[in-house]
Design an enzyme around this catalytic site. Structure first.
Site, mmCIF file in Angstrom:
data_model
loop_
_atom_site.group_PDB
_atom_site.id
_atom_site.type_symbol
_atom_site.label_atom_id
_atom_site.label_comp_id
_atom_site.label_asym_id
_atom_site.label_seq_id
_atom_site.Cartn_x
_atom_site.Cartn_y
_atom_site.Cartn_z
ATOM 1 N N LYS A 185 -7.216 -5.932 13.362
ATOM 2 C CA LYS A 185 -6.126 -5.325 13.830
ATOM 3 C C LYS A 185 -5.592 -5.925 15.218
ATOM 4 O O LYS A 185 -4.529 -5.904 15.330
ATOM 5 C CB LYS A 185 -6.309 -3.747 14.142
ATOM 6 C CG LYS A 185 -6.400 -3.125 12.565
ATOM 7 C CD LYS A 185 -5.383 -3.187 11.497
ATOM 8 C CE LYS A 185 -5.337 -2.255 10.533
ATOM 9 N NZ LYS A 185 -4.201 -2.209 9.651
ATOM 10 N N GLY A 242 0.791 -1.367 0.204
ATOM 11 C CA GLY A 242 0.012 -0.013 -0.036
ATOM 12 C C GLY A 242 0.917 1.142 -0.072
ATOM 13 O O GLY A 242 0.587 2.089 0.741
ATOM 14 N N ILE A 295 -4.530 9.609 12.177
ATOM 15 C CA ILE A 295 -3.851 9.918 11.028
ATOM 16 C C ILE A 295 -4.580 10.691 9.794
ATOM 17 O O ILE A 295 -5.737 9.917 9.509
ATOM 18 C CB ILE A 295 -2.790 9.039 10.727
ATOM 19 C CG1 ILE A 295 -2.101 8.420 11.940
ATOM 20 C CG2 ILE A 295 -1.599 9.664 9.653
ATOM 21 C CD1 ILE A 295 -1.382 9.203 12.923
ATOM 22 N N TYR A 334 -12.725 -4.498 11.813
ATOM 23 C CA TYR A 334 -11.557 -3.693 11.527
ATOM 24 C C TYR A 334 -10.662 -4.070 12.996
ATOM 25 O O TYR A 334 -9.520 -4.462 12.887
ATOM 26 C CB TYR A 334 -11.784 -2.382 11.296
ATOM 27 C CG TYR A 334 -10.663 -1.425 11.091
ATOM 28 C CD1 TYR A 334 -9.743 -1.636 9.892
ATOM 29 C CD2 TYR A 334 -10.155 -0.533 12.176
ATOM 30 C CE1 TYR A 334 -8.625 -0.771 9.781
ATOM 31 C CE2 TYR A 334 -8.996 0.388 12.089
ATOM 32 C CZ TYR A 334 -8.204 -0.002 10.930
ATOM 33 O OH TYR A 334 -6.978 0.793 10.652
ATOM 34 N N ALA A 335 -11.398 -3.659 14.074
ATOM 35 C CA ALA A 335 -10.738 -3.905 15.534
ATOM 36 C C ALA A 335 -10.296 -5.524 15.362
ATOM 37 O O ALA A 335 -9.052 -5.719 16.178
ATOM 38 C CB ALA A 335 -11.736 -3.485 16.261
ATOM 39 N N SER A 377 -3.620 -0.403 14.696
ATOM 40 C CA SER A 377 -4.649 0.724 14.802
ATOM 41 C C SER A 377 -4.855 0.872 16.263
ATOM 42 O O SER A 377 -5.179 -0.600 16.972
ATOM 43 C CB SER A 377 -5.866 0.726 13.918
ATOM 44 O OG SER A 377 -6.762 1.538 14.407
#
Length: 271
Positions: free
Chosen positions: A170, A14, A199, A166-167, A153
């Site tokens: 991660k 990425g 960010i 997502y959590a 994250s």
């Protein structure tokens, strides 16, 4: 140019834009050769051209990191072009938010695929060129450090509303990081993770700007975004270059005795 990473070879997933692009540039500025990876071939080509025009060395390898053959192919391309692999940064990713009672199996699996399974496959595929090479070096009395940095994250550290998928991915990446550190530390391979807070990237820009990833709109409504920033002790979002600096640190000789750690980069925000 600094020579802190002289002759080292790095893969940064990425890396055609955003944090990944900043990481790639920092690596090159300190003497490394970089493999730029992204799904966007044009952006990747632009990044490689910019690096080469500035006197650095880079190639691109484009594709979907979640594809079953991606890891094998990018590692093969890297070795074919540069002959070695010293640094692996698992940075590629995005969000697909929804409240847990609305999440589909597909949305949950999608986050696992890109944030956890893809890094695992890349690390496994890198074994002959990181772990096995290091083992032979040690047997011959040679010490060379190699680095793996997994981008997690704060969602993976403390959870986050609307990000169960997502959590979870991660958080799983943190477990993978610590296990690789335990297994490969004896071979002078440091595996650490960075857990980013807020960010400034496509994922956190105002939703009104209509940014997208894979055709899906990303971003945060301005009012919500402002409220989040106001809770950060430093009262601002982090910059991509600041986030990249933490990855550079964990990829450099400055961190040779740091292993299996989660480096929080969040402006002091823990709630």
């Amino acid at each position: 140019m600094s020579e802190m990473l002289k002759n080292q070879v790095a893969i940064v997933t990425g890396s055609a834009r955003g944090i990944g692009r900043e990481v790639a540039q920092m690596f090159v500025d300190h003497g490394a050769k970089v493999v730029i990876t992204d799904k966007d071939e044009d952006l990747a080509a632009e990044a490689v051209t910019a690096i080469r025009e500035a006197g650095g060395e880079a190639i691109s390898f484009c594709g979907d990191v979640t594809a079953t053959d991606f890891a094998k192919n990018i590692i093969h391309t890297t070795i074919e072009n540069f002959g070695r692999l010293d640094i692996l940064v698992n940075n590629a990713g995005y969000t697909a938010d929804n409240l847990v009672h609305r999440l589909t199996d597909e949305q949950f699996q999608e986050m696992l695929d890109i944030h956890l399974i893809a890094p695992f496959r890349l690390i496994r595929e890198a074994t002959p060129y990181m772990r096995d090479v290091a083992k032979k070096e040690i047997e011959n009395g040679v010490t060379n450090y190699r680095k793996i940095v997994n981008v997690s994250s704060m969602s993976g550290v403390k959870g986050n509303v609307g990000q169960a998928n997502y959590a979870a991915a991660k958080a799983g990446l943190l477990g993978l990081t610590k296990t690789i550190a335990l297994e490969w530390g004896q071979f002078n391979i440091n595996c650490n993770s960075v857990a980013f807070g807020f960010i400034d990237t496509r994922l956190t820009r105002p939703k009104e700007e209509r940014g997208s990833v894979n055709g899906a709109q990303v971003g945060i409504p301005t009012k919500v975004r402002d409220a989040i920033i106001n809770k950060i002790p430093q009262r601002r979002a982090g910059e991509a270059k600041e986030a990249a600096s933490s990855i550079f640190y964990l990829s450099s000789p400055l961190s040779n005795y740091i292993n299996g750690q989660v480096h929080l980069v969040n402006g002091g925000s823990y709630s």
